[in-house]
Design a protein around this motif. Structure first.
Motif, PDB file in Angstrom:
ATOM      1  N   ARG A  17     -55.481 -97.761-104.438  1.00  0.00           N
ATOM      2  CA  ARG A  17     -54.238 -98.114-103.668  1.00  0.00           C
ATOM      3  C   ARG A  17     -54.000 -99.425-104.452  1.00  0.00           C
ATOM      4  O   ARG A  17     -52.673 -99.881-104.504  1.00  0.00           O
ATOM      5  CB  ARG A  17     -54.735 -98.218-102.216  1.00  0.00           C
ATOM      6  CG  ARG A  17     -53.328 -98.589-101.362  1.00  0.00           C
ATOM      7  CD  ARG A  17     -53.665 -99.079 -99.939  1.00  0.00           C
ATOM      8  NE  ARG A  17     -54.353 -97.923 -99.318  1.00  0.00           N
ATOM      9  CZ  ARG A  17     -54.745 -98.205 -98.090  1.00  0.00           C
ATOM     10  NH1 ARG A  17     -54.576 -99.404 -97.402  1.00  0.00           N
ATOM     11  NH2 ARG A  17     -55.216 -97.280 -97.390  1.00  0.00           N
ATOM     12  N   GLU A  18     -54.693-100.486-104.351  1.00  0.00           N
ATOM     13  CA  GLU A  18     -54.277-101.757-104.932  1.00  0.00           C
ATOM     14  C   GLU A  18     -53.970-101.809-106.330  1.00  0.00           C
ATOM     15  O   GLU A  18     -53.062-102.804-106.627  1.00  0.00           O
ATOM     16  CB  GLU A  18     -55.513-102.876-104.766  1.00  0.00           C
ATOM     17  CG  GLU A  18     -55.846-103.209-103.280  1.00  0.00           C
ATOM     18  CD  GLU A  18     -56.891-102.005-102.516  1.00  0.00           C
ATOM     19  OE1 GLU A  18     -56.699-102.085-101.397  1.00  0.00           O
ATOM     20  OE2 GLU A  18     -57.517-101.221-103.223  1.00  0.00           O
ATOM     21  N   GLY A  19     -54.470-100.757-107.137  1.00  0.00           N
ATOM     22  CA  GLY A  19     -54.365-100.683-108.512  1.00  0.00           C
ATOM     23  C   GLY A  19     -52.880-100.176-108.665  1.00  0.00           C
ATOM     24  O   GLY A  19     -51.984-100.889-109.233  1.00  0.00           O
ATOM     25  N   LEU A  20     -52.434 -99.425-108.081  1.00  0.00           N
ATOM     26  CA  LEU A  20     -51.207 -98.611-107.745  1.00  0.00           C
ATOM     27  C   LEU A  20     -50.150 -99.625-107.237  1.00  0.00           C
ATOM     28  O   LEU A  20     -49.007 -99.683-107.807  1.00  0.00           O
ATOM     29  CB  LEU A  20     -50.965 -97.291-107.248  1.00  0.00           C
ATOM     30  CG  LEU A  20     -51.609 -96.012-107.554  1.00  0.00           C
ATOM     31  CD1 LEU A  20     -51.768 -94.904-106.741  1.00  0.00           C
ATOM     32  CD2 LEU A  20     -50.732 -95.710-108.966  1.00  0.00           C
ATOM     33  N   MET A  21     -50.479-100.199-106.421  1.00  0.00           N
ATOM     34  CA  MET A  21     -49.629-101.108-105.822  1.00  0.00           C
ATOM     35  C   MET A  21     -49.352-102.381-106.739  1.00  0.00           C
ATOM     36  O   MET A  21     -48.137-102.868-106.769  1.00  0.00           O
ATOM     37  CB  MET A  21     -49.991-101.858-104.393  1.00  0.00           C
ATOM     38  CG  MET A  21     -49.276-102.523-103.537  1.00  0.00           C
ATOM     39  SD  MET A  21     -50.464-103.378-102.017  1.00  0.00           S
ATOM     40  CE  MET A  21     -50.454-101.657-101.124  1.00  0.00           C
ATOM     41  N   GLY A  22     -49.982-103.012-107.334  1.00  0.00           N
ATOM     42  CA  GLY A  22     -50.293-104.025-108.397  1.00  0.00           C
ATOM     43  C   GLY A  22     -49.035-103.671-109.414  1.00  0.00           C
ATOM     44  O   GLY A  22     -48.330-104.351-109.864  1.00  0.00           O
ATOM     45  N   VAL A  23     -49.424-102.347-109.962  1.00  0.00           N
ATOM     46  CA  VAL A  23     -48.590-101.828-111.054  1.00  0.00           C
ATOM     47  C   VAL A  23     -47.161-101.654-110.631  1.00  0.00           C
ATOM     48  O   VAL A  23     -46.334-102.167-111.531  1.00  0.00           O
ATOM     49  CB  VAL A  23     -49.281-100.458-111.597  1.00  0.00           C
ATOM     50  CG1 VAL A  23     -48.102 -99.830-112.630  1.00  0.00           C
ATOM     51  CG2 VAL A  23     -50.448-100.704-112.288  1.00  0.00           C
ATOM     52  N   LEU A  24     -46.813-101.260-109.689  1.00  0.00           N
ATOM     53  CA  LEU A  24     -45.657-101.095-109.264  1.00  0.00           C
ATOM     54  C   LEU A  24     -44.661-102.282-108.834  1.00  0.00           C
ATOM     55  O   LEU A  24     -43.692-102.362-109.165  1.00  0.00           O
ATOM     56  CB  LEU A  24     -45.667-100.047-107.758  1.00  0.00           C
ATOM     57  CG  LEU A  24     -45.901 -98.591-107.969  1.00  0.00           C
ATOM     58  CD1 LEU A  24     -46.091 -97.752-106.752  1.00  0.00           C
ATOM     59  CD2 LEU A  24     -44.969 -97.824-109.145  1.00  0.00           C
ATOM     60  N   LEU A  25     -45.695-103.053-108.078  1.00  0.00           N
ATOM     61  CA  LEU A  25     -44.903-104.541-107.799  1.00  0.00           C
ATOM     62  C   LEU A  25     -44.477-105.387-108.993  1.00  0.00           C
ATOM     63  O   LEU A  25     -43.677-106.257-108.842  1.00  0.00           O
ATOM     64  CB  LEU A  25     -45.752-105.200-106.495  1.00  0.00           C
ATOM     65  CG  LEU A  25     -45.662-104.603-105.533  1.00  0.00           C
ATOM     66  CD1 LEU A  25     -46.948-105.395-104.499  1.00  0.00           C
ATOM     67  CD2 LEU A  25     -44.831-104.688-104.611  1.00  0.00           C
ATOM     68  N   ALA A  26     -45.478-104.892-109.794  1.00  0.00           N
ATOM     69  CA  ALA A  26     -45.025-105.880-111.035  1.00  0.00           C
ATOM     70  C   ALA A  26     -43.781-105.631-111.795  1.00  0.00           C
ATOM     71  O   ALA A  26     -43.108-106.593-112.576  1.00  0.00           O
ATOM     72  CB  ALA A  26     -46.246-105.806-112.124  1.00  0.00           C
ATOM     73  N   ASP A  27     -43.234-104.643-111.253  1.00  0.00           N
ATOM     74  CA  ASP A  27     -41.792-104.136-111.763  1.00  0.00           C
ATOM     75  C   ASP A  27     -40.523-105.300-111.024  1.00  0.00           C
ATOM     76  O   ASP A  27     -39.611-105.133-111.790  1.00  0.00           O
ATOM     77  CB  ASP A  27     -41.212-102.846-111.547  1.00  0.00           C
ATOM     78  CG  ASP A  27     -42.021-101.748-112.370  1.00  0.00           C
ATOM     79  OD1 ASP A  27     -42.619-102.403-113.568  1.00  0.00           O
ATOM     80  OD2 ASP A  27     -42.153-100.835-112.031  1.00  0.00           O
ATOM     81  N   VAL A  28     -40.930-105.733-109.960  1.00  0.00           N
ATOM     82  CA  VAL A  28     -40.017-106.667-109.124  1.00  0.00           C
ATOM     83  C   VAL A  28     -40.345-107.949-109.064  1.00  0.00           C
ATOM     84  O   VAL A  28     -39.632-108.595-108.272  1.00  0.00           O
ATOM     85  CB  VAL A  28     -39.690-105.943-108.002  1.00  0.00           C
ATOM     86  CG1 VAL A  28     -38.961-104.632-108.190  1.00  0.00           C
ATOM     87  CG2 VAL A  28     -40.848-105.717-107.183  1.00  0.00           C
ATOM     88  N   MET A  29     -41.396-108.318-109.541  1.00  0.00           N
ATOM     89  CA  MET A  29     -42.237-109.752-109.314  1.00  0.00           C
ATOM     90  C   MET A  29     -43.184-110.265-110.447  1.00  0.00           C
ATOM     91  O   MET A  29     -43.647-109.284-111.290  1.00  0.00           O
ATOM     92  CB  MET A  29     -42.817-109.858-108.023  1.00  0.00           C
ATOM     93  CG  MET A  29     -43.969-108.959-107.546  1.00  0.00           C
ATOM     94  SD  MET A  29     -44.402-108.768-105.944  1.00  0.00           S
ATOM     95  CE  MET A  29     -44.817-110.445-105.366  1.00  0.00           C
TER      96      MET A  29
END
Length: 321
Positions: A263-275
Motif C-alpha cells: 500500500r505504501e509503495g503504490l501510494m508513494g509511486v502515485l503521489l510522486a506524480d503531483v509532489m
C-alpha cells in the motif's frame, strides 16, 4: 515435512514477497538517501489543523464501517447488537488484518460474535458482504477520482464483480454453481443461503453507503496529504484516487498483512506524480501510522460507551456441523 516447518517456510515466503514488492515500488518513487537528508525538519512535521480534520474524517469512516456491518446483519436477520458491542467486535477483529493471512480478521469476527451471543456464520457472512460492497464501490470510486487507464481497469473490475454477484444470486446457472459449492463445502451452505437471500434494495443501500465512505476516506486522505504538502490541494481528485488505488492494491496483495509495504509503495509511486518524490515517500510512510492510530481510537473509547447487548436469545440461523 512437519507442519511447523511448512508454516515457517510459508511465513518466510510471505516476508520475502512483501520485501521484494515493496522494494520494487519504492525504487519506482526514485528517492535517493541524499535527498532525504536534505529535507528540513519542518518538512516532516504536518500542520496541526488539517491533520486533526483528516483524523476526524478517517475516524468517521471507520465508525461508519462498523455501523454498516451492524446494518447488514440487521437487514439479513442475523441480529442487532448494541453500538458498544458492534464497535468492540468490529475493531478487535480488525486487528487480525495485521496477522499474516487474510482470514484472521474473518476468524476474529466469527469467534468474537459467538462469544457475544450472535450467530458466528451470519455475522461473518455480513462482514464478508460488507467488505465486498466496499471493494466494488471502491473500484467505481477510483474510476471517477482517477479517470485514467488505472481507473478504467478498476471500474471494469468493479462492474464485473457486480455482474458476477447478480449471476450467482439471480440466474439458474448461478444457483447451480452455488449448489455445487454447497455440496463440495457444506460449511459454506449457510453463507451461500444468506448471500443468495439478500434483497436487491438492501444490496443497493449497502453499496451507496459504502460508496459514501470512500468519499470520506478520499477527503480524509487529501487533508492528510495537505498537512504535509499544502500544494497538493490543487490535485484533490487525484490524491483521493491515490488512496483508493493503494488500498485496493494492498488488499489484492494477499501475501502482505494489512497490505503493509504494498500500500505504501503504490501510494508513494502515485503521489510522486503531483509532489516531490521525498515528500511522497514521507507521506506514504506516515500514512501507515495515521491509519493504525486512528483505527485504535474506538477501542480506547469503549469505556465511555454503555448499553446492554441486544443479541438474539436464540440463534435464528442454523449452523452447519
Amino acid at each position: 515435512m512437519s507442519a511447523r516447518r511448512r508454516r515457517l517456510l510459508l511465513r518466510s515466503a510471505q516476508l520475502l514477497a512483501v520485501l521484494a514488492v515493496s522494494w520494487a515500488l519504492f525504487r519506482m518513487v526514485g528517492v535517493r538517501l541524499s535527498e532525504l537528508e536534505t529535507l528540513r525538519a519542518a518538512n516532516w512535521r504536518p500542520a496541526a489543523a488539517p491533520l486533526a480534520l483528516s483524523s476526524a474524517a478517517l475516524l468517521a469512516m471507520y465508525l461508519a464501517h462498523a455501523l454498516l456491518w451492524r446494518t447488514v446483519m440487521t437487514d439479513m436477520g442475523v441480529g442487532r447488537p448494541t453500538i458498544r458491542t458492534t464497535i468492540r467486535l468490529y475493531f478487535l477483529a480488525s486487528l487480525g488484518r495485521y496477522v499474516p493471512g487474510k482470514f484472521w480478521q474473518v476468524a476474529g469476527i466469527a469467534v468474537l460474535s459467538s462469544r457475544a451471543g450472535l450467530p458466528p456464520v451470519g455475522a461473518t457472512a455480513a462482514a464478508l458482504l460488507g467488505q465486498l460492497a466496499f471493494l466494488l464501490s471502491g473500484a467505481l470510486f477510483l474510476a471517477i477520482a482517477m479517470p485514467t487507464r488505472r481507473g478504467a481497469a478498476a471500474a471494469a473490475a468493479g462492474l464485473l464483480g457486480v455482474i458476477a454477484a447478480l449471476f450467482v444470486t439471480r440466474s439458474a446457472q448461478g444457483r447451480r454453481v452455488a449448489a455445487a459449492l454447497r455440496a463440495r463445502a457444506p460449511r459454506l451452505g449457510t453463507v451461500l443461503d444468506l448471500a443468495t437471500g439478500v434483497q436487491p434494495r438492501h444490496a443497493a443501500r449497502w453499496g451507496l453507503a459504502y460508496g459514501f465512505t470512500w468519499v470520506l476516506l478520499g477527503g480524509a486522505f487529501a487533508l492528510f496529504v495537505i498537512s504535509f504538502y499544502p500544494e497538493a490541494g490543487s490535485h484533490l481528485r487525484y490524491v483521493a484516487g491515490t488512496v483508493a488505488a493503494s488500498y485496493l492494491g494492498g488488499y489484492i496483495a494477499v501475501f502482505a498483512p494489512a497490505g503493509i509495504g504494498v500500500r505504501e509503495g503504490l501510494m508513494g509511486v502515485l503521489l510522486a506524480d503531483v509532489m516531490p518524490a521525498p515528500a511522497a515517500l514521507v507521506v506514504a510512510l506516515a500514512s501507515r501510522l495515521w491509519f493504525t492510530a486512528v483505527e485504535l481510537l474506538p477501542l480506547l473509547a469503549l469505556p465511555l460507551l454503555r448499553g446492554r447487548g441486544t443479541a438474539p436469545e436464540r440463534n435464528p440461523i442454523p449452523e452447519t456441523p
